[in-house]
Design a protein around this motif. Structure first.
Motif, PDB file in Angstrom:
ATOM      1  N   GLN A 137     121.221  93.607  59.031  1.00 59.93           N
ATOM      2  CA  GLN A 137     120.351  93.542  60.412  1.00 59.93           C
ATOM      3  C   GLN A 137     119.427  94.586  60.367  1.00 59.93           C
ATOM      4  O   GLN A 137     118.165  94.545  60.702  1.00 59.93           O
ATOM      5  N   THR A 162     116.373  93.590  57.657  1.00 63.35           N
ATOM      6  CA  THR A 162     115.486  92.715  58.075  1.00 63.35           C
ATOM      7  C   THR A 162     114.826  92.870  59.366  1.00 63.35           C
ATOM      8  O   THR A 162     113.467  92.546  59.527  1.00 63.35           O
ATOM      9  N   ILE A 190     111.570  90.253  59.300  1.00 63.03           N
ATOM     10  CA  ILE A 190     111.516  89.306  58.584  1.00 63.03           C
ATOM     11  C   ILE A 190     112.836  88.658  58.673  1.00 63.03           C
ATOM     12  O   ILE A 190     113.977  89.170  59.369  1.00 63.03           O
ATOM     13  N   LEU A 238     116.533  86.488  57.932  1.00 57.60           N
ATOM     14  CA  LEU A 238     117.336  86.760  56.825  1.00 57.60           C
ATOM     15  C   LEU A 238     117.441  85.602  55.874  1.00 57.60           C
ATOM     16  O   LEU A 238     117.669  85.722  54.874  1.00 57.60           O
ATOM     17  N   SER A 247     118.491  82.714  49.158  1.00 60.17           N
ATOM     18  CA  SER A 247     118.571  84.266  49.429  1.00 60.17           C
ATOM     19  C   SER A 247     119.634  84.873  49.109  1.00 60.17           C
ATOM     20  O   SER A 247     120.934  84.851  49.605  1.00 60.17           O
ATOM     21  N   TRP A 259     113.025  92.692  49.200  1.00 62.72           N
ATOM     22  CA  TRP A 259     112.823  93.665  50.287  1.00 62.72           C
ATOM     23  C   TRP A 259     113.864  94.667  50.123  1.00 62.72           C
ATOM     24  O   TRP A 259     115.074  94.472  50.273  1.00 62.72           O
ATOM     25  N   GLU A 306     108.564  96.534  49.294  1.00 56.63           N
ATOM     26  CA  GLU A 306     108.869  95.200  49.036  1.00 56.63           C
ATOM     27  C   GLU A 306     107.791  94.724  48.300  1.00 56.63           C
ATOM     28  O   GLU A 306     106.757  95.066  48.202  1.00 56.63           O
ATOM     29  N   LEU A 316     117.256  92.532  50.048  1.00 53.96           N
ATOM     30  CA  LEU A 316     117.163  91.042  50.097  1.00 53.96           C
ATOM     31  C   LEU A 316     116.385  90.525  48.806  1.00 53.96           C
ATOM     32  O   LEU A 316     115.195  91.089  48.574  1.00 53.96           O
TER      33      LEU A 316
END
Length: 249
Positions: free
Chosen positions: A145, A148, A153, A155, A180, A202, A216, A245
């Motif tokens: 959390q 993102t 962005i 998830l 993802s 990211w 990123e 991510l």
């Protein structure tokens, strides 16, 4: 009532991550258990002390304890972790067993107690040793959390699942059928060993803290930059917590 233990998720390093439910649970606690051993644990202990100073309105009995160090030389990773957890379980059993029969103890757990944290598994072992206590979990903000949110962005992509894994697992290659992938606990910088074609990353370290770092871009373009930034930050601070991510684009 029997003694109770409450696990309070405290997010990723920002005291403002604590929920109202977490604040109320901390206020009701009679004793707080704080791990301190090692540079990383010392930094995390400092955050816990800041949380108590900010939100607790009355004195709190705090018991600081040194966690044993996991034997990373053990070639059998799972066996090494199980043995390490058994040592921690013995510590918890002694501390919880020393609580009064109607007292409430608290543990401030980094992130959320239900995501890549072993406290609940260790406490199950304590119960297996015959120490009676009830348990309550207060959820916290996860690294997913915080990451993102920091990048603003989503998830997941529309209608697609998200795979959550570790750097150790990612070394075996991209998860089958994944769109993802969130990677946690990656001290080996496994992202740099992937076929980077079509992958976007990211990456964040110390997410939510004052020293937050965010990078990123296409993995092929930023993998080396992330690896260097990670090494520099770990050398500067003595520890690092990062999460990232990866997504096929």
């Amino acid at each position: 009532m029997p003694r109770q233990l409450v696990l309070i998720g405290i997010g990723t390093g920002n005291p403002e991550h604590l929920t109202v439910e977490g604040i109320n649970a901390l206020e009701r606690a009679d004793v707080l258990f704080v791990p301190t051993k090692g540079e990383e644990k010392a930094a995390l202990a400092a955050v816990r002390r800041e949380i108590v100073a900010r939100y607790r309105t009355r004195p709190l009995n705090t018991i600081e304890f040194a966690l044993p160090v996991r034997d990373t030389a053990n070639v059998d990773y799972k066996a090494g972790v199980v043995g390490w957890h058994a040592e921690i379980s013995a510590q918890y059993a002694a501390m919880i067993g020393a609580m009064g029969p109607d007292e409430t103890g608290a543990l401030l757990v980094w992130g959320d107690p239900g995501l890549y944290d072993s406290t609940l598994r260790i406490l199950d072992c304590v119960r297996g040793e015959g120490i009676a206590f009830s348990m309550k979990v207060v959820p916290g903000i996860t690294a997913l959390q915080a990451l993102t949110a920091a990048f603003a962005i989503p998830l997941n992509t529309i209608g697609n699942p998200v795979t959550i894994t570790t750097g150790r697992k990612l070394l075996h290659g991209w998860p089958d059928g994944a769109d993802s992938v969130v990677v946690m606990l990656d001290g080996q910088k496994s992202f740099a060993k992937l076929d980077s074609e079509g992958l976007h990353i990211w990456w964040g370290a110390y997410v939510g803290m004052e020293q937050q770092m965010l990078i990123e871009g296409p993995l092929a373009d930023v993998a080396e930059k992330i690896a260097l930034a990670r090494d520099h930050a770990r050398a500067e601070h003595g520890w690092i917590m990062d999460v990232y991510l990866l997504r096929r684009v």
